[in-house]
Design a protein around this motif. Structure first.
Motif, mmCIF file in Angstrom:
data_model
loop_
_atom_site.group_PDB
_atom_site.id
_atom_site.type_symbol
_atom_site.label_atom_id
_atom_site.label_comp_id
_atom_site.label_asym_id
_atom_site.label_seq_id
_atom_site.Cartn_x
_atom_site.Cartn_y
_atom_site.Cartn_z
ATOM 1 N N UNK A 8 -11.999 24.869 5.550
ATOM 2 C CA UNK A 8 -13.083 24.091 5.854
ATOM 3 C C UNK A 8 -13.929 25.307 6.870
ATOM 4 N N UNK A 9 -13.193 25.997 7.470
ATOM 5 C CA UNK A 9 -13.965 26.622 8.843
ATOM 6 C C UNK A 9 -15.230 27.427 8.142
ATOM 7 N N UNK A 62 -16.770 26.361 21.812
ATOM 8 C CA UNK A 62 -17.845 25.590 21.010
ATOM 9 C C UNK A 62 -18.106 24.392 21.382
ATOM 10 N N UNK A 63 -17.246 23.788 22.133
ATOM 11 C CA UNK A 63 -17.334 22.166 22.574
ATOM 12 C C UNK A 63 -18.712 22.443 23.644
ATOM 13 N N UNK A 110 -18.992 17.641 7.846
ATOM 14 C CA UNK A 110 -20.313 18.393 8.357
ATOM 15 C C UNK A 110 -21.428 17.721 7.884
ATOM 16 N N UNK A 111 -21.641 17.237 6.725
ATOM 17 C CA UNK A 111 -22.832 16.270 6.438
ATOM 18 C C UNK A 111 -23.106 14.814 7.244
ATOM 19 N N UNK A 112 -21.587 14.327 7.652
ATOM 20 C CA UNK A 112 -21.684 12.709 8.096
ATOM 21 C C UNK A 112 -21.653 13.051 9.718
ATOM 22 N N UNK A 163 -16.769 21.912 12.659
ATOM 23 C CA UNK A 163 -16.218 23.246 13.179
ATOM 24 C C UNK A 163 -14.985 23.287 13.951
ATOM 25 N N UNK A 164 -15.079 22.195 14.996
ATOM 26 C CA UNK A 164 -13.967 22.280 15.887
ATOM 27 C C UNK A 164 -12.897 21.464 15.369
ATOM 28 N N UNK A 165 -13.006 20.563 14.352
ATOM 29 C CA UNK A 165 -11.849 19.773 13.590
ATOM 30 C C UNK A 165 -11.103 20.941 12.896
ATOM 31 N N UNK A 166 -11.975 21.914 12.070
ATOM 32 C CA UNK A 166 -11.276 22.779 11.146
ATOM 33 C C UNK A 166 -10.311 23.900 11.987
#
Length: 425
Positions: free
Chosen positions: A136-137, A206-207, A91-93, A100-103
């Motif tokens: 992570x979500x 989201x995307x 999220x920081x990078x 969010x989508x990855x989680x």
């Protein structure tokens, strides 16, 4: 629309003080972010509860003892610490929305995979991998919304995001009741996991519609230090990181002890049917939903630390009352389910705002992801301990360990500052 407006000085725009002022203050972009975070957390909750609700059937199918079934939950939560920490760095990078989508994709894929597990060992591996996304979500979604929210509304805004957990829990109970009513138990638990594919629809939304908060994204991109564990353990943040992790350990240890074992307690020691258990859980969940909203309001009114202290004490008292109801008094069990759900959820309402306010923008994802999920991992050993102790103490007796978690949370608050009204830097 019922909006009360007040005008403090002549010539100024009237202040919006209505019940949903916090939502209107987010603006169009913030409201879309809120929708994405709310949906993600609701489905995160749904996918999590497929296991606790199906645990009796899974235990019978694979011939497991209570210690082994408790270990399934512990593995999920321990691995979620890794997932949460990694998601915070991402999220920081790469930004809040991409992370969010990855989680969401991760927890959806491996929840479905659990339904195909041929044995206990495979189920444990899939459940552990599901924990990567599950961990992570929340942290990523909470930060995304926190960076849109105004300081005076941040507590109730993040409390509303937290209420999605109760919405997802309720949906899981409804689906569980229907699936187990119409299918044999050996098939029903697999179907429960397969319904975990639902979050794929959220990723599309989201995307297409959700963006990072522009000002926060600009500050993050301008920083030379983004997304590193070393940064949150430097001298200026070390104390914050240690005590925030301790706080999270206590609160989540208490919470997950109850969330994991209450369905089993109601069935094995109270003798409730599937439909009966769903009815009792409905009171617990409705209390939880209102607790999230009320706690969000109170954390803005009385402060982050006072809100956590208040509901830690009430949650511990609720556990003791809930597990010491005499045999046969199931009506009282039903009544107490509502305040128990209310208190153990209201304590979480300030977490999203509190942890976001403790860290600067450049490492906010890393700090929040690490502390929340490391606490979850350590606290996860309480459900396993309950599982092993239940053979001698009974499930109801072992659940009292959850009260100890809430006491630990109160102790941790002595090492943290009050952050109500703090601007995010």
């Amino acid at each position: 629309m019922s909006t009360t407006q007040a005008q403090s000085k002549q010539g100024e725009l009237p202040e919006d003080t209505g019940a949903f002022a916090w939502l209107r203050a987010l603006g169009p972009g913030g409201r879309r972010a809120f929708g994405g975070a709310f949906g993600g957390y609701a489905l995160d909750s749904y996918d999590y509860f497929t296991l606790p609700l199906s645990m009796v059937a899974i235990s019978a199918y694979f011939a497991l003892d209570n210690g082994q079934t408790g270990l399934l939950t512990t593995v999920t939560l321990v691995v979620s610490a890794v997932g949460g920490a990694l998601a915070g760095i991402l999220a920081d990078r790469i930004g809040r929305v991409k992370a969010l989508m990855i989680t969401v994709i991760t927890y959806a894929v491996f929840t479905v995979a659990c339904g195909f597990a041929p044995n206990y060992e495979t189920l444990m591996v899939f459940r552990a991998l599901q924990g990567l996304g599950f961990g992570g979500e929340w942290a990523v979604g909470a930060i995304l919304v926190a960076e849109y929210a105004a300081p005076k509304h941040r507590g109730r805004t993040l409390g509303a995001v937290q209420s999605a957990w109760a919405a997802g829990w309720a949906l899981a109970v409804i689906v569980y009741t229907l699936v187990f009513a119409f299918l044999d138990a050996d098939t029903a638990w697999r179907v429960m996991f397969w319904t975990g594919a639902l979050p794929a629809l959220l990723v599309i939304y989201v995307r297409r519609h959700v963006k990072d908060a522009p000002e926060a994204a600009a500050r993050r991109n301008a920083s030379t230090e983004r997304g590193s564990f070393g940064a949150i353990f430097k001298s200026d943040l070390l104390r914050t990181t240690l005590f925030a992790t301790l706080l999270s350990t206590g609160v989540q240890g208490g919470y997950y002890t109850l969330a994991t074992w209450v369905p089993t307690y109601l069935k094995t020691e109270r003798g409730l049917t599937v439909v009966g258990t769903g009815g009792y859980l409905a009171f617990l969940i409705s209390g939880a939903f209102l607790g999230y909203l009320t706690g969000g309001y109170l954390t803005d009114r009385i402060g982050r630390k006072n809100n956590i202290t208040l509901f830690a004490a009430l949650s511990a008292a609720g556990i003791l009352a809930y597990t010491n109801i005499p045999s046969g008094a199931n009506g009282l069990l039903l009544v107490l389910g509502f305040p128990l759900g209310f208190c153990m959820s209201a304590i979480f309402s300030g977490f999203g705002s509190f942890l976001s306010e403790l860290y600067p923008t450049a490492v906010r994802g890393t700090g929040q992801g690490f502390t929340y999920n490391s606490g979850r991992a350590v606290g996860a050993f309480l459900p396993t301990l309950v599982g092993f102790l239940s053979d001698s103490w009974g499930v109801g007796g072992a659940l009292i360990l959850g009260a100890a978690g809430y006491a630990l949370a109160v102790v941790a608050l002595f090492g943290l500052p009050e952050t109500r009204g703090r601007e995010l830097l």
